[in-house]
Design an enzyme around this catalytic site. Structure first.
Site, PDB file in Angstrom:
ATOM      1  N   ALA A  63      -3.763   7.711  -5.081  1.00  0.00           N
ATOM      2  CA  ALA A  63      -2.353   7.216  -5.323  1.00  0.00           C
ATOM      3  C   ALA A  63      -2.431   5.779  -5.488  1.00  0.00           C
ATOM      4  O   ALA A  63      -2.341   4.927  -4.667  1.00  0.00           O
ATOM      5  CB  ALA A  63      -1.604   7.562  -3.979  1.00  0.00           C
ATOM      6  N   GLY A 103       0.873  -1.197  -0.049  1.00  0.00           N
ATOM      7  CA  GLY A 103      -0.007   0.024  -0.108  1.00  0.00           C
ATOM      8  C   GLY A 103       0.866   1.320  -0.108  1.00  0.00           C
ATOM      9  O   GLY A 103       2.010   1.020  -0.240  1.00  0.00           O
ATOM     10  N   ASN A 104       0.101   2.266   0.198  1.00  0.00           N
ATOM     11  CA  ASN A 104       1.058   3.764   0.371  1.00  0.00           C
ATOM     12  C   ASN A 104       0.334   4.550   1.561  1.00  0.00           C
ATOM     13  O   ASN A 104      -0.693   4.091   1.847  1.00  0.00           O
ATOM     14  CB  ASN A 104       1.058   4.465  -0.928  1.00  0.00           C
ATOM     15  CG  ASN A 104      -0.150   4.806  -1.678  1.00  0.00           C
ATOM     16  OD1 ASN A 104      -0.780   5.491  -0.979  1.00  0.00           O
ATOM     17  ND2 ASN A 104      -0.515   4.001  -2.587  1.00  0.00           N
ATOM     18  N   HIS A 105       1.029   5.730   1.706  1.00  0.00           N
ATOM     19  CA  HIS A 105       0.439   6.525   2.836  1.00  0.00           C
ATOM     20  C   HIS A 105      -0.507   7.615   2.389  1.00  0.00           C
ATOM     21  O   HIS A 105      -1.007   8.180   3.400  1.00  0.00           O
ATOM     22  CB  HIS A 105       1.605   7.415   3.250  1.00  0.00           C
ATOM     23  CG  HIS A 105       2.788   6.443   3.967  1.00  0.00           C
ATOM     24  ND1 HIS A 105       2.358   5.845   5.223  1.00  0.00           N
ATOM     25  CD2 HIS A 105       3.919   6.138   3.890  1.00  0.00           C
ATOM     26  CE1 HIS A 105       3.415   5.114   5.760  1.00  0.00           C
ATOM     27  NE2 HIS A 105       4.412   5.493   4.792  1.00  0.00           N
TER      28      HIS A 105
END
Ligand code: CTP
Length: 406
Positions: A283, A215-217
């Site tokens: 994102a 995943g990402n932030h």
């Protein structure tokens, strides 16, 4: 969420039997999230008490030019009609009697409600209420014509049993109908009314096995703020969001929750053809595991390698099929920012790109501020200061309005 949320509504009450319904109207405005103040003609206090109205509106009620201060009943205070008029985003006169309408139509100013009317700069709505024959009288019709010609909006009276016992036209519209008349009228005037906007937000999660993902932030905040700004301008919004903690309640926004880039791709393509504008702020993971293990991967060797494959580029795929849609992308860069963003604008066939540089303090993931540069397809570069994401979303929507001449 009602379009009346956070609006300042000044309710004017005149001396008709329907004034008892105005108490309910105050309740409905408050329930819709509006701030309400009440101004009354002195005679209307015979029909409904200021105490009821001040309790429901949570504000003092004003019915004379000179009022009493709360602290000392002997002190007199000046009720400033100009301030009240300026405070109001909307002035709603309900009920509006034949007498008050005739005065409004002719500039007569012998009570505070009429003084507020003459000094108000905001839209004015009036809901007539009177007996059948008064409603039909040529002079009343003249008042309606004059008042609407001044730009005031008439909320037509209904038909039914009147206080006199007669049956016919003249009953004040029901409070629920007054509320929906005003909401619809405001919505109809918004610049994005009738437009559909597709927005993506948040991260995507690409499964490795049943318990792990890549995943990402991304918090999703920017995309949710854009959805809010677009719906505040009257657009119908489809918000396709990856996993986030953001919430948004608006009857103009439909949230479609997705998990992976593939889910987001499929959901976005369901709605793109019927959209007028698409803003892709998510994102999205660029890579996903080639194989997703069906069981939890057990720890074995000291190193572990996952083979990744490219996800579909959602934005690029829309650029390839777009017809009349205005397509907006985001670019998150750490170096050679302008050059990379311009490259994406071109290669993805966009109309506008929003550049975030991770080198700017206060920009990017997990913060409530952002510093962006807008780049249009005509190569106009608009740099912005560090702003809240709410403001950035509003700026973006205003630029899109300008670019699309909506
Ligand atoms: N985007 C997308 N689908 C992907 C990857 C990105 O729709 N699979 C969209 C993003 O929502 C954003 C834009 O493409 O609007 C640019 O995303 P960004 O991550 O900055 O660029 P990439 O095209 O992924 O290129 P790179 O990561 O190499 O900079």
């Amino acid at each position: 969420m009602s379009i009346l949320k956070d609006k300042n509504i000044l309710l004017g009450i005149t001396a008709g039997i329907a004034a008892y319904k105005s108490a309910n109207l105050v309740r409905l405005f408050i329930k819709a999230g509006a701030n309400v103040k009440v101004v009354m003609t002195p005679a209307s206090k015979e029909f409904v008490t200021p105490l009821t109205l001040s309790t429901l509106s949570k504000n003092p009620v004003c019915s004379t030019f000179v009022g009493e201060s709360d602290a000392n009943k002997d002190d007199e205070v000046w009720n400033n009609h100009v301030d009240l008029g300026l405070w109001a985003d909307l002035f709603v006169i309900a009920p509006a009697t034949a007498n008050t309408m005739a005065k409004m139509a002719n500039g007569v100013c012998d009570n505070i409600l009429l003084a507020v009317y003459l000094s108000a700069k905001c839209p004015v709505y009036f809901a007539p209420a009177m007996d059948l024959d008064m409603y039909k009288h040529a002079s009343t019709k003249k008042s309606f014509e004059k008042l609407t010609s001044y730009g005031n909006k008439m909320i037509p009276a209904g038909t039914g049993e009147l206080a006199s016992g007669l049956v016919g036209e003249g009953r004040m519209a029901e409070p629920e109908d007054i509320l929906s008349f005003i909401e619809k009228d405001i919505l109809d005037q918004l610049p994005l009314q009738g437009k559909r906007i597709l927005i993506t937000a948040g991260p995507t999660h690409e499964a490795i096995d049943p318990v792990r993902f890549i995943g990402n932030h991304s918090s999703g905040k920017m995309g949710f703020e854009i959805a809010k700004a677009a719906s505040n301008l009257g657009a119908e919004v489809i918000l396709v969001s990856g996993p986030t903690h953001q919430t948004l309640i608006s009857n103009l926004v439909t949230v479609k929750s997705v998990v992976s880039a593939e889910d987001m791709y499929n959901e976005v393509h369901k709605h793109f053809k019927t959209s007028d504008i698409a803003i892709l702020s998510a994102a999205v993971a660029d890579y996903k595991p080639t194989v997703v293990a069906t069981h939890k991967i057990k720890k074995k060797d000291s190193t572990f390698t996952i083979e990744l494959e490219k996800t579909k580029d959602i934005l690029k795929s829309l650029g390839e099929i777009k017809k009349n849609q205005f397509l907006v992308g985001f670019a998150l860069e750490t170096d050679n920012e302008l050059e990379h963003a311009k490259g994406k604008l071109k290669s993805k066939n966009l109309d506008l790109i929003v550049l975030n540089s991770l080198q700017d303090k206060g920009a990017g993931f997990g913060v409530s501020t952002n510093k962006v540069t807008f780049i249009t397809s005509a190569n106009d570069i608009i740099e912005n200061e560090l702003k809240s994401k709410t403001e950035v979303a509003q700026d973006l929507m205003h630029l899109i309005l300008k670019q699309t001449h909506a």
